[in-house]
Design an enzyme around this catalytic site. Structure first.
Site, PDB file in Angstrom:
ATOM      1  N   SER A 144       0.859  -1.195   0.000  1.00  6.82           N
ATOM      2  CA  SER A 144       0.000   0.000   0.000  1.00  6.82           C
ATOM      3  C   SER A 144       0.892   1.240   0.000  1.00  6.82           C
ATOM      4  O   SER A 144       2.023   1.191   0.510  1.00  6.82           O
ATOM      5  CB  SER A 144      -0.859   0.019   1.265  1.00  6.82           C
ATOM      6  OG  SER A 144      -1.455   1.285   1.445  1.00  6.82           O
ATOM      7  N   TYR A 155      -2.143  -0.485  10.486  1.00  6.08           N
ATOM      8  CA  TYR A 155      -2.270  -0.992   9.113  1.00  6.08           C
ATOM      9  C   TYR A 155      -1.007  -0.644   8.322  1.00  6.08           C
ATOM     10  O   TYR A 155      -0.431  -1.498   7.644  1.00  6.08           O
ATOM     11  CB  TYR A 155      -3.505  -0.381   8.440  1.00  6.08           C
ATOM     12  CG  TYR A 155      -3.599  -0.679   6.959  1.00  6.08           C
ATOM     13  CD1 TYR A 155      -3.956  -1.948   6.506  1.00  6.08           C
ATOM     14  CD2 TYR A 155      -3.314   0.317   6.004  1.00  6.08           C
ATOM     15  CE1 TYR A 155      -4.028  -2.225   5.143  1.00  6.08           C
ATOM     16  CE2 TYR A 155      -3.393   0.046   4.643  1.00  6.08           C
ATOM     17  CZ  TYR A 155      -3.750  -1.229   4.220  1.00  6.08           C
ATOM     18  OH  TYR A 155      -3.813  -1.496   2.875  1.00  6.08           O
ATOM     19  N   LYS A 159       2.025  -2.868   6.233  1.00  7.19           N
ATOM     20  CA  LYS A 159       2.451  -2.679   4.844  1.00  7.19           C
ATOM     21  C   LYS A 159       3.933  -2.294   4.763  1.00  7.19           C
ATOM     22  O   LYS A 159       4.606  -2.639   3.785  1.00  7.19           O
ATOM     23  CB  LYS A 159       1.546  -1.660   4.145  1.00  7.19           C
ATOM     24  CG  LYS A 159       0.079  -2.131   4.034  1.00  7.19           C
ATOM     25  CD  LYS A 159      -0.072  -3.456   3.266  1.00  7.19           C
ATOM     26  CE  LYS A 159      -1.508  -3.821   2.980  1.00  7.19           C
ATOM     27  NZ  LYS A 159      -1.666  -5.075   2.220  1.00  7.19           N
TER      28      LYS A 159
HETATM   29  N1  LIG Z   1      -8.644  -0.337  -1.467  1.00  3.46           N
HETATM   30  C1  LIG Z   1      -7.611   0.416  -1.149  1.00  3.46           C
HETATM   31  O1  LIG Z   1      -7.724   1.651  -1.046  1.00  3.46           O
HETATM   32  C2  LIG Z   1      -6.262  -0.216  -0.931  1.00  3.46           C
HETATM   33  C3  LIG Z   1      -5.136   0.630  -0.922  1.00  3.46           C
HETATM   34  C4  LIG Z   1      -3.879   0.079  -0.722  1.00  3.46           C
HETATM   35  C5  LIG Z   1      -3.741  -1.285  -0.541  1.00  3.46           C
HETATM   36  N2  LIG Z   1      -4.838  -2.094  -0.539  1.00  3.46           N
HETATM   37  C6  LIG Z   1      -4.625  -3.525  -0.346  1.00  3.46           C
HETATM   38  O2  LIG Z   1      -5.219  -4.236  -1.405  1.00  3.46           O
HETATM   39  C7  LIG Z   1      -5.518  -5.574  -0.963  1.00  3.46           C
HETATM   40  C8  LIG Z   1      -6.919  -5.940  -1.390  1.00  3.46           C
HETATM   41  O3  LIG Z   1      -7.839  -5.097  -0.709  1.00  3.46           O
HETATM   42  P1  LIG Z   1      -9.125  -4.489  -1.416  1.00  3.46           P
HETATM   43  O4  LIG Z   1      -8.978  -3.043  -1.425  1.00  3.46           O
HETATM   44  O5  LIG Z   1      -9.424  -5.190  -2.672  1.00  3.46           O
HETATM   45  O6  LIG Z   1     -10.243  -4.807  -0.303  1.00  3.46           O
HETATM   46  P2  LIG Z   1     -11.419  -5.886  -0.273  1.00  3.46           P
HETATM   47  O7  LIG Z   1     -12.354  -5.641  -1.389  1.00  3.46           O
HETATM   48  O8  LIG Z   1     -11.931  -5.852   1.124  1.00  3.46           O
HETATM   49  O9  LIG Z   1     -10.670  -7.250  -0.553  1.00  3.46           O
HETATM   50  C9  LIG Z   1      -9.960  -7.928   0.449  1.00  3.46           C
HETATM   51  C10 LIG Z   1      -9.899  -9.378   0.065  1.00  3.46           C
HETATM   52  O10 LIG Z   1      -9.158 -10.075   1.087  1.00  3.46           O
HETATM   53  C11 LIG Z   1      -9.906 -11.192   1.474  1.00  3.46           C
HETATM   54  N3  LIG Z   1      -9.642 -11.572   2.854  1.00  3.46           N
HETATM   55  C12 LIG Z   1      -9.653 -10.783   3.953  1.00  3.46           C
HETATM   56  N4  LIG Z   1      -9.398 -11.512   5.034  1.00  3.46           N
HETATM   57  C13 LIG Z   1      -9.204 -12.787   4.604  1.00  3.46           C
HETATM   58  C14 LIG Z   1      -8.907 -14.007   5.247  1.00  3.46           C
HETATM   59  N5  LIG Z   1      -8.746 -14.084   6.579  1.00  3.46           N
HETATM   60  N6  LIG Z   1      -8.791 -15.133   4.497  1.00  3.46           N
HETATM   61  C15 LIG Z   1      -8.949 -15.067   3.144  1.00  3.46           C
HETATM   62  N7  LIG Z   1      -9.226 -13.946   2.486  1.00  3.46           N
HETATM   63  C16 LIG Z   1      -9.355 -12.821   3.208  1.00  3.46           C
HETATM   64  C17 LIG Z   1     -11.361 -10.771   1.287  1.00  3.46           C
HETATM   65  O11 LIG Z   1     -12.177 -11.892   1.049  1.00  3.46           O
HETATM   66  P3  LIG Z   1     -13.252 -12.517   2.044  1.00  3.46           P
HETATM   67  O12 LIG Z   1     -13.778 -11.427   2.919  1.00  3.46           O
HETATM   68  O13 LIG Z   1     -14.229 -13.159   1.136  1.00  3.46           O
HETATM   69  O14 LIG Z   1     -12.443 -13.524   2.772  1.00  3.46           O
HETATM   70  C18 LIG Z   1     -11.279  -9.986  -0.015  1.00  3.46           C
HETATM   71  O15 LIG Z   1     -11.339 -10.853  -1.121  1.00  3.46           O
HETATM   72  C19 LIG Z   1      -5.282  -5.586   0.542  1.00  3.46           C
HETATM   73  O16 LIG Z   1      -4.036  -6.185   0.823  1.00  3.46           O
HETATM   74  C20 LIG Z   1      -5.251  -4.108   0.899  1.00  3.46           C
HETATM   75  O17 LIG Z   1      -4.483  -3.861   2.055  1.00  3.46           O
HETATM   76  C21 LIG Z   1      -6.094  -1.583  -0.729  1.00  3.46           C
END
Ligand SMILES: NC(=O)c1ccc[n+]([C@@H]2O[C@H](COP(=O)([O-])OP(=O)(O)OC[C@H]3O[C@@H](n4cnc5c(N)ncnc54)[C@H](OP(=O)(O)O)[C@@H]3O)[C@@H](O)[C@H]2O)c1
Length: 271
Positions: A144, A155, A159
């Site tokens: 991130s 958080y 990262k």
């Molecule tokens: N969105 C942003 O602004 C942003 C910015 C920087 C970095 N990121 C990073 O991008 C990545 C994806 O996040 P996202 O933004 O796409 O959010 P998201 O839509 O909430 O996706 C998170 C994914 O992780 C899975 N997950 C969470 N806990 C889990 C567990 N214990 N076991 C298996 N799967 C799990 C969730 O699936 P289930 O709930 O179905 O298990 C979901 O598929 C993360 O690493 C996040 O830190 C996001």
């Protein structure tokens, strides 16, 4: 017709929504057999259908990455069923934003187990599988832009750890045919906001113009995210933007390492 990832196997953790789902679809559209991992099977079955309507193949494996034993099992399943592993995307992640002084240790544990320990286990298992099939492999770790700021909370600490793990692993793999790609998204319209202050989530729903109630911790409906992202394009990127960058990195020849990628919308929110 041969596509860039035809005959290759990829695993994406956290493929049930957001960035992971978009990456899975992108790799599938490029011809890969994608193993989708996450806890919400139904959502991944929909993604599998979309991938298989195109040129890719998909297998859904419902698993919880916080149970660290399930990660080598997932990698072993993909490698034994397809005979190889070429791309491992360690994407599953959670955020519970709160000041450190008001934080809940169970939420700290959830963030470290999901964002760091599971990613480490994914890297380790993937390297073994890639070495076994002599793959020209790519490990993609989703970090991130929070890792670029010193004061980005617990958080952010997870990262920072991801950045350190990616850089260390890259050095450990210099003599292998496995490259490590560290991806740092900025603010992206996903379910990621589900644990944020309910007022923030309510504001997102309101901005979408839809009449839905979302409780803290619940999935934010895709329709809401799809409506607000174009409306707030200046401050919110789309998951496809990140997926495009990942596809670019994993399509490079093995002597080229796209080591770090930051993908941001034009205007930066502090996340
Ligand atoms: N969105 C942003 O602004 C942003 C910015 C920087 C970095 N990121 C990073 O991008 C990545 C994806 O996040 P996202 O933004 O796409 O959010 P998201 O839509 O909430 O996706 C998170 C994914 O992780 C899975 N997950 C969470 N806990 C889990 C567990 N214990 N076991 C298996 N799967 C799990 C969730 O699936 P289930 O709930 O179905 O298990 C979901 O598929 C993360 O690493 C996040 O830190 C996001």
């Amino acid at each position: 017709m041969s596509l860039p990832l035809s005959g290759k196997t990829a695993i994406v953790t956290g493929a049930s929504s957001g960035i992971g789902r978009a990456i899975a679809e992108k790799l599938g559209a490029a011809g890969a057999h994608v193993y989708l991992s996450g806890r919400t099977r139904e959502a991944m079955e929909e993604t599998k259908k979309r991938i298989e309507r195109g040129a890719g193949r998909a297998t859904v494996v419902a698993s919880d990455v916080r149970d660290v034993r399930q990660i080598p099992a997932l990698v072993e399943q993909a490698a034994s069923e397809t005979g190889r592993l070429d791309v491992m995307v360690n994407n599953a992640g959670v955020s519970y934003p709160a000041p450190i002084l008001e934080g809940d240790p169970e939420q700290w544990r959830a963030m470290f187990e999901t964002n760091v320990i599971a990613l480490l286990a994914g890297c380790q298992a993937a390297v073994q599988a890639m070495r076994a099939c002599k793959a020209a492999g790519h490990i993609v770790n989703i970090s991130s832009i929070a890792a670029l700021r010193a004061d980005s909370g617990v958080y952010g600490a997870t990262k920072h750890a991801v950045n350190c793990i990616s850089a260390t692993l890259r050095r450990e793999l210099e003599d292998d045919t496995i490259r490590v790609v560290n991806v740092m998204p900025g603010a992206i319209a996903t379910n990621f906001a589900r644990n944020f202050d309910p007022k923030v989530v309510a504001g997102l729903v309101q901005a979408s113009g839809l009449q839905v109630e979302v409780k803290r911790g619940e999935r934010i409906p895709d329709e809401v995210l799809e409506k607000i992202q174009p409306a707030l394009r200046k401050i919110l990127g789309s998951p496809e933007d990140v997926a495009e960058a990942v596809l670019y990195a994993v399509m490079q020849p093995i002597h080229v390492n796209i080591a770090e990628i930051a993908v941001r919308p034009p205007k930066q929110l502090a996340i």
